[in-house]
Scaffold this active site. Sequence first.
Site, mmCIF file in Angstrom:
data_model
loop_
_atom_site.group_PDB
_atom_site.id
_atom_site.type_symbol
_atom_site.label_atom_id
_atom_site.label_comp_id
_atom_site.label_asym_id
_atom_site.label_seq_id
_atom_site.Cartn_x
_atom_site.Cartn_y
_atom_site.Cartn_z
ATOM 1 N N HIS A 347 0.853 -1.199 0.000
ATOM 2 C CA HIS A 347 0.000 0.000 0.000
ATOM 3 C C HIS A 347 0.888 1.249 0.000
ATOM 4 C CE1 HIS A 347 -3.869 1.981 0.409
ATOM 5 N NE2 HIS A 347 -3.160 2.916 1.022
ATOM 6 N N ALA A 348 0.650 2.146 -0.951
ATOM 7 C CA ALA A 348 1.539 3.289 -1.156
ATOM 8 C C ALA A 348 1.592 4.205 0.068
ATOM 9 C CB ALA A 348 1.073 4.078 -2.369
ATOM 10 N N HIS A 377 0.098 11.816 -5.786
ATOM 11 C CA HIS A 377 -0.466 11.862 -4.435
ATOM 12 C C HIS A 377 0.651 11.731 -3.385
ATOM 13 C CE1 HIS A 377 -3.419 10.992 -1.212
ATOM 14 N NE2 HIS A 377 -2.444 10.207 -0.757
ATOM 15 N N GLU A 378 1.496 10.725 -3.562
ATOM 16 C CA GLU A 378 2.561 10.491 -2.577
ATOM 17 C C GLU A 378 3.577 11.631 -2.570
ATOM 18 O OE1 GLU A 378 2.074 8.407 -0.379
ATOM 19 O OE2 GLU A 378 0.488 7.294 -1.382
ATOM 20 N N HIS A 381 2.646 14.445 -0.387
ATOM 21 C CA HIS A 381 3.061 14.285 1.015
ATOM 22 C C HIS A 381 4.521 14.702 1.181
ATOM 23 C CE1 HIS A 381 -0.560 12.251 2.362
ATOM 24 N NE2 HIS A 381 -0.403 11.229 1.553
ATOM 25 N N GLU A 405 -3.457 14.940 2.564
ATOM 26 C CA GLU A 405 -3.904 14.031 1.507
ATOM 27 C C GLU A 405 -4.302 14.766 0.226
ATOM 28 O OE1 GLU A 405 -3.392 10.981 1.812
ATOM 29 O OE2 GLU A 405 -3.053 10.892 3.977
ATOM 30 N N HIS A 507 -6.583 0.385 5.570
ATOM 31 C CA HIS A 507 -6.570 1.353 6.667
ATOM 32 C C HIS A 507 -7.194 0.834 7.962
ATOM 33 C CE1 HIS A 507 -5.994 3.372 2.872
ATOM 34 N NE2 HIS A 507 -5.445 4.391 3.497
ATOM 35 N N TYR A 517 -9.322 11.330 3.840
ATOM 36 C CA TYR A 517 -9.428 11.175 2.380
ATOM 37 C C TYR A 517 -10.724 11.770 1.847
ATOM 38 C CZ TYR A 517 -5.649 7.910 3.285
ATOM 39 O OH TYR A 517 -4.480 7.350 3.705
HETATM 40 O O1 X8Z Z 1 -4.215 5.330 1.127
HETATM 41 C C1 X8Z Z 1 -4.134 6.141 0.230
HETATM 42 C C2 X8Z Z 1 -2.776 6.622 -0.258
HETATM 43 C C3 X8Z Z 1 -1.758 6.639 0.825
HETATM 44 S S1 X8Z Z 1 -1.974 7.916 1.961
HETATM 45 C C4 X8Z Z 1 -2.278 5.708 -1.344
HETATM 46 N N1 X8Z Z 1 -5.265 6.581 -0.403
HETATM 47 C C5 X8Z Z 1 -6.589 6.119 0.000
HETATM 48 C C6 X8Z Z 1 -6.785 4.659 -0.347
HETATM 49 O O2 X8Z Z 1 -5.989 4.092 -1.096
HETATM 50 O O3 X8Z Z 1 -7.753 4.065 0.126
HETATM 51 C C7 X8Z Z 1 -5.317 7.551 -1.470
HETATM 52 C C8 X8Z Z 1 -6.746 7.578 -1.895
HETATM 53 C C9 X8Z Z 1 -7.539 6.979 -0.782
HETATM 54 ZN ZN ZN Z 2 -1.866 9.821 1.185
#
Ligand code: X8Z
Ligand code: ZN
Length: 608
Positions: A347-348, A377-378, A381, A405, A507, A517
């Site tokens: 997960h990024a 997106h990254e 940050h 975010e 998450h 988000y």
């Molecule tokens: O978790 C993330 C990022 C890392 S902060 C990749 N996002 C949420 C997800 O993947 O559920 C970005 C969009 C929403």
């Molecule tokens: Zn993020």
Amino acid sequence: MHLSALLVAGALLAQVPPRNAPTPAEAQAFTRKLDAELRRLYVRASTAEWIKSTYITDDTERNAAAMNEELMGYTTQAIKDSLRFKGLKLDPETERMLYLLRVSTPLPAPSDPAKRAELAALAAKLEGLYGKGKWCGQGYTSGVDAEADKKQCKTLQQLSDVLAKGGTYEAQLEAWAGWHETSKEMRPLYERLVQLSNEGAKEFGAGDLGELWRSAYDMSPADFEKETDRLWSQVKPLYEDLHCYVRGKLSKKYGPEKVSASGPLPAHLLGNMWAQEWPNVYPLVEPYRGQPSLDVTRKLKALKYTPQKLVELGENFFVSLGLDKLPPSFWKRSQFTKPQDRDVVCHASAWDVTYSNDLRIKMCIKIDEEDLITVHHELGHDYYFMNYYTKPVLFQAGANDGFHEAIGDALTLSITPEYLKQLKLLDQLPRDDKGLINVQMKDALEKVAFLPFGRMIDQWRWDVFSGKVKPAQYNAHWWALRLKYQGIAPAGGARGEEYFDPGAKYHIPANVPYMRYFLARILQFQFHRALCKAAGHQGPLHTCSIYGNKAAGAKLKAMLELGASKPWPDALEALTGQRQLDASALTEYFAPLQTWLKQQNQGQKCGW
Ligand code: X8Z
Ligand code: ZN
């Protein structure tokens, strides 16, 4: 003694504090020491965390848990110590640091050392389970040859690919159900995590952990919840229009017995494991055929983009705004691709491991449009980190977590067809209004489809943490909210409590709060509108790109540099002139599509 003499004595007492009463100067000294201690502990914890996430083993998990345990212990004690200064008139900076200290961790630990250790171990274990998660299917495992079994098992990436490609109804259902098997074993661990972290939250002076999370927005927890409802009601009509249109197309493809023309959408048919973003169903719902292709993925592959090149493209956008280049260490220390020889958390995420411009991203980059967006997106940050790393560590955060975010995402709104054409990632520009509707549909599948998902995840956790929802209703409540907000349901009827479907979303096991988000999806349009104004853009919002605009970059930088040093409305005002969250920029951006959707949906009974 005479009454008036008593009063005088009382007044004198009030003026001369008792000898050990706290003073503002002591509070300042306290926060100075706090900053030094937290910095030391943060660096140790995030170093261990980085190592664990890029190499999941029992050892790295135990090591990370140990470092976190120490940090948690210190934080719990520091919060208690800081209560001495409550009610004292402090300078704004000291006051803010004490406030941020209390809301600095999403995982508050009880002061009982045994419970704290248990909580730290649980948290590491849960994230590890997600990272290692694989579906081995029935008949896949030999049980004899572990290596061979591993090859037969499917990772999240492989299962997600099945959904992204959109094969048969059954193939997609199998991939979806397979991944949702992997989280079953998390359930007892999660239940215990809720108990222990709730105990911690109570020691922090909150009613429960959900309330502590909602306390991090410079307003009361109750007001924050109202804000999220207000924002959701601003965007809900647009979501319902999109839902209605997509349902019609899915019903046509799979048949009305599989996708009812009036009910919720099956959870496994939106091209994404969680149905959180839907761009993969674009070919199915494309408004107008015969317009220039919007398939950026095909071009990225044809032009032989590498992960490194994708990241350079992202960096170039930030640099075009007048921001600095990423430090050389970024390129040495980041993880761009999935190592073949070990389990990692794919997960990024973005990091400043030592809180001193030690920037990195950790991804398992695929060459496609989705990851082009995620890279931006990254990097958003990382550019936040880069602009505030000289501040005290408690100020090294977003104005609120939604801001963090939203930065990279706001820039992706400037990735217009014109920009993509310059990069040779599109051959032709959309020709006319029809082409525009195609582009907006694609954007909406990513941005608008996400909104109810972003709103519901923490509704589930708030309800779990408050005790409103008991462990025996975890899964039922999850699906009740998925239905209420997203209009989505699992195929084949109710999913029983033998499953733990929330755990199939990163998450939840990683304990990352999610409302950020939802806020970000709205804020990014608010930022975009303000940056476009700074850039002198004229015309509809969806035609604006700030690429290469230094005035917009300077505005952005001024906000980034604040970090969390000021309440978020101040930071928002610095950039946008507004002190309130406002979804009108989002609805303004999608105005052409919404008009079109309403026409298309005429005569349909929308909703579910
Ligand atoms: O978790 C993330 C990022 C890392 S902060 C990749 N996002 C949420 C997800 O993947 O559920 C970005 C969009 C929403
Ligand atoms: Zn993020």
